[in-house]
Design an enzyme around this catalytic site. Structure first.
Site, PDB file in Angstrom:
ATOM      1  CG  ASP A  79       3.273  13.312  20.475  1.00 28.48           C
ATOM      2  OD1 ASP A  79       3.299  12.563  19.478  1.00 28.48           O
ATOM      3  OD2 ASP A  79       4.049  13.187  21.446  1.00 28.48           O
ATOM      4  CE  LYS A  95       7.676  14.682  17.203  1.00 30.15           C
ATOM      5  NZ  LYS A  95       8.795  15.047  16.313  1.00 30.15           N
ATOM      6  N   GLY A 111       1.799   5.155  18.546  1.00 31.10           N
ATOM      7  CA  GLY A 111       2.168   3.777  18.828  1.00 31.10           C
ATOM      8  C   GLY A 111       3.668   3.600  18.800  1.00 31.10           C
ATOM      9  CB  ALA A 112       5.804   0.857  19.982  1.00 32.75           C
ATOM     10  NE  ARG A 170       3.675  -3.083   7.697  1.00 30.84           N
ATOM     11  CZ  ARG A 170       4.213  -3.585   6.602  1.00 30.84           C
ATOM     12  NH1 ARG A 170       4.231  -4.887   6.435  1.00 30.84           N
ATOM     13  NH2 ARG A 170       4.743  -2.802   5.687  1.00 30.84           N
ATOM     14  CB  VAL A 185      -2.874  -0.685   9.751  1.00 31.85           C
ATOM     15  CG1 VAL A 185      -2.831  -1.561   8.506  1.00 31.85           C
ATOM     16  CG2 VAL A 185      -3.955   0.371   9.622  1.00 31.85           C
ATOM     17  CG  ASP A 186      -4.912  -5.148   8.074  1.00 28.64           C
ATOM     18  OD1 ASP A 186      -5.662  -4.540   7.296  1.00 28.64           O
ATOM     19  OD2 ASP A 186      -3.746  -5.446   7.789  1.00 28.64           O
ATOM     20  CG  ASP A 211       1.123  -2.534   1.532  1.00 30.94           C
ATOM     21  OD1 ASP A 211       1.983  -3.272   2.020  1.00 30.94           O
ATOM     22  OD2 ASP A 211       0.392  -1.788   2.208  1.00 30.94           O
ATOM     23  CB  ALA A 243       1.397   3.669  -3.738  1.00 35.43           C
ATOM     24  NE  ARG A 244       6.152   0.775   0.514  1.00 43.10           N
ATOM     25  CZ  ARG A 244       6.069   0.545   1.824  1.00 43.10           C
ATOM     26  NH1 ARG A 244       5.408  -0.516   2.255  1.00 43.10           N
ATOM     27  NH2 ARG A 244       6.636   1.362   2.683  1.00 43.10           N
ATOM     28  CG  HIS A 303      -0.020  -2.570   5.927  1.00 44.03           C
ATOM     29  ND1 HIS A 303       0.659  -2.304   4.768  1.00 44.03           N
ATOM     30  CD2 HIS A 303       0.575  -1.829   6.895  1.00 44.03           C
ATOM     31  CE1 HIS A 303       1.624  -1.443   5.018  1.00 44.03           C
ATOM     32  NE2 HIS A 303       1.603  -1.144   6.310  1.00 44.03           N
ATOM     33  CB  THR A 341       8.372   3.618   5.983  1.00 42.64           C
ATOM     34  OG1 THR A 341       7.211   3.226   6.717  1.00 42.64           O
ATOM     35  CG2 THR A 341       9.317   2.439   5.849  1.00 42.64           C
TER      36      THR A 341
END
Length: 314
Positions: free
Chosen positions: A36, A41, A80-81, A89, A123-124, A149, A151-152, A176, A231
């Site tokens: 990190d 941390k 990342g932020a 995203r 992510v992409d 996604d 899984a959701r 995504h 999340t």
């Protein structure tokens, strides 16, 4: 020399630490390195997670440096932020692409030959950035894509039809994010087409419910972030699933973000598509027979991502 039993997590925020915790519980690796930007941390997370080892599997969880990950089989990047309430995203792209470039520079410096799994959002886009900056073969750079996604989607279908989610077979493809699509033409429950199964469960027409489910999947992250700020449990399990497929060479089919080279008529970008995953990374991108409507939606999703990529390259 790659140590197939060694992994690294770069970024020990909510997502990174949850992935590390999930990997510890599963016993997927024998050694896990945490990195990190804030040394305290990574040290604190390594200590906290290690204290649960007597209840799980024997492994070494250490705070480390980039030199410690040179032989890691899988390097999971979550740094990342964070996505803020009301932020998409894609809003994260400029600042997180700079962070990604700096991380890849360090990975190259220590000559790491493992597989890169990008989890940071968007992510992409960041998978494409990592691929370009690293110069690695495309099979060694994958993003977590729409695994969560998907899984959701399975969960919400199972809730609506009152059936075990493990018997639901369906997936999300594309970005995504907001332009993702549910591939309903392939959706089924234990081999029974989704609409036919819905009729068996008392639905005369399942179209409205399908639309409702899709929007719930697409907007899930926004809903969760609005309620709790971030999340991490779902993506923690999704990333662990991908890592497990790599280390066990299980040839699992998962919709990860991969570089496309003509599949679906698309080229020069990373997009979430069902892909066979093994210890070499992305072994084969599956070109599925989508409906005409789904092909158009996938093309539109790709166009939106390409527009963002052009902004980064300027």
């Amino acid at each position: 020399m790659i140590n197939i039993q060694k992994a690294a997590v770069i970024g020990c925020g909510f997502v990174g630490s949850t992935i590390a915790y999930t990997l510890m519980q599963k016993g997927t690796f024998s050694e896990l390195v945490l990195i990190d930007a804030v040394q305290a941390k990574e040290e604190g997370e390594a200590m906290d997670i290690s204290h649960g080892l007597p209840f799980a599997h024997a492994m070494d969880i250490i705070p480390g440096s980039y030199e410690d990950i040179a032989d890691a089989a899988v390097v999971i990047i979550t740094a990342g932020a964070n996505q803020k309430p009301g932020e998409t995203r894609l809003d994260l792209v400029q600042k997180n692409s700079r962070i990604m470039k700096s991380i890849i520079s360090e990975i190259k410096r220590v000559n790491c030959e493992g597989i890169l799994m990008i989890v940071s959002n968007p992510v992409d886009i960041l998978t494409q950035v990592a691929l370009k900056e690293s110069g690695f073969p495309k099979e060694r750079v994958i993003g977590s894509g729409t695994v969560l996604d998907t899984a959701r989607l399975k969960y919400l279908i199972s809730e609506k039809l009152d059936v075990d989610s493990r018997n639901v077979h369906a997936f999300i493809a594309g970005e995504h994010g907001d332009s993702e699509l549910a591939v309903w033409s392939c959706a089924n429950v234990y081999g029974i087409g989704i609409k036919e199964f819905a009729r068996m469960r008392g639905f005369s027409d399942f179209s409205d419910e399908m639309d409702e489910i899709y929007h719930a999947v697409r907007d899930s992250a926004y809903e969760i972030i609005e309620r709790k700020g971030a999340t991490y449990y779902g993506i923690g399990m999704a990333a662990a699933r991908i890592a497990e497929a790599i280390v066990r060479d299980s040839h699992a089919v998962v919709p990860v973000s991969v570089s496309l080279s003509g599949e679906y008529g698309l080229d020069g970008l990373c997009l979430s598509i069902p892909t066979i995953i093994g210890n070499k990374g992305a072994e084969q991108v599956l070109e599925i027979n989508l409906s005409d409507e789904e092909k158009e939606k996938l093309k539109k999703s790709a166009e939106e991502l390409k527009a963002v990529l052009e902004q980064i390259e300027e």
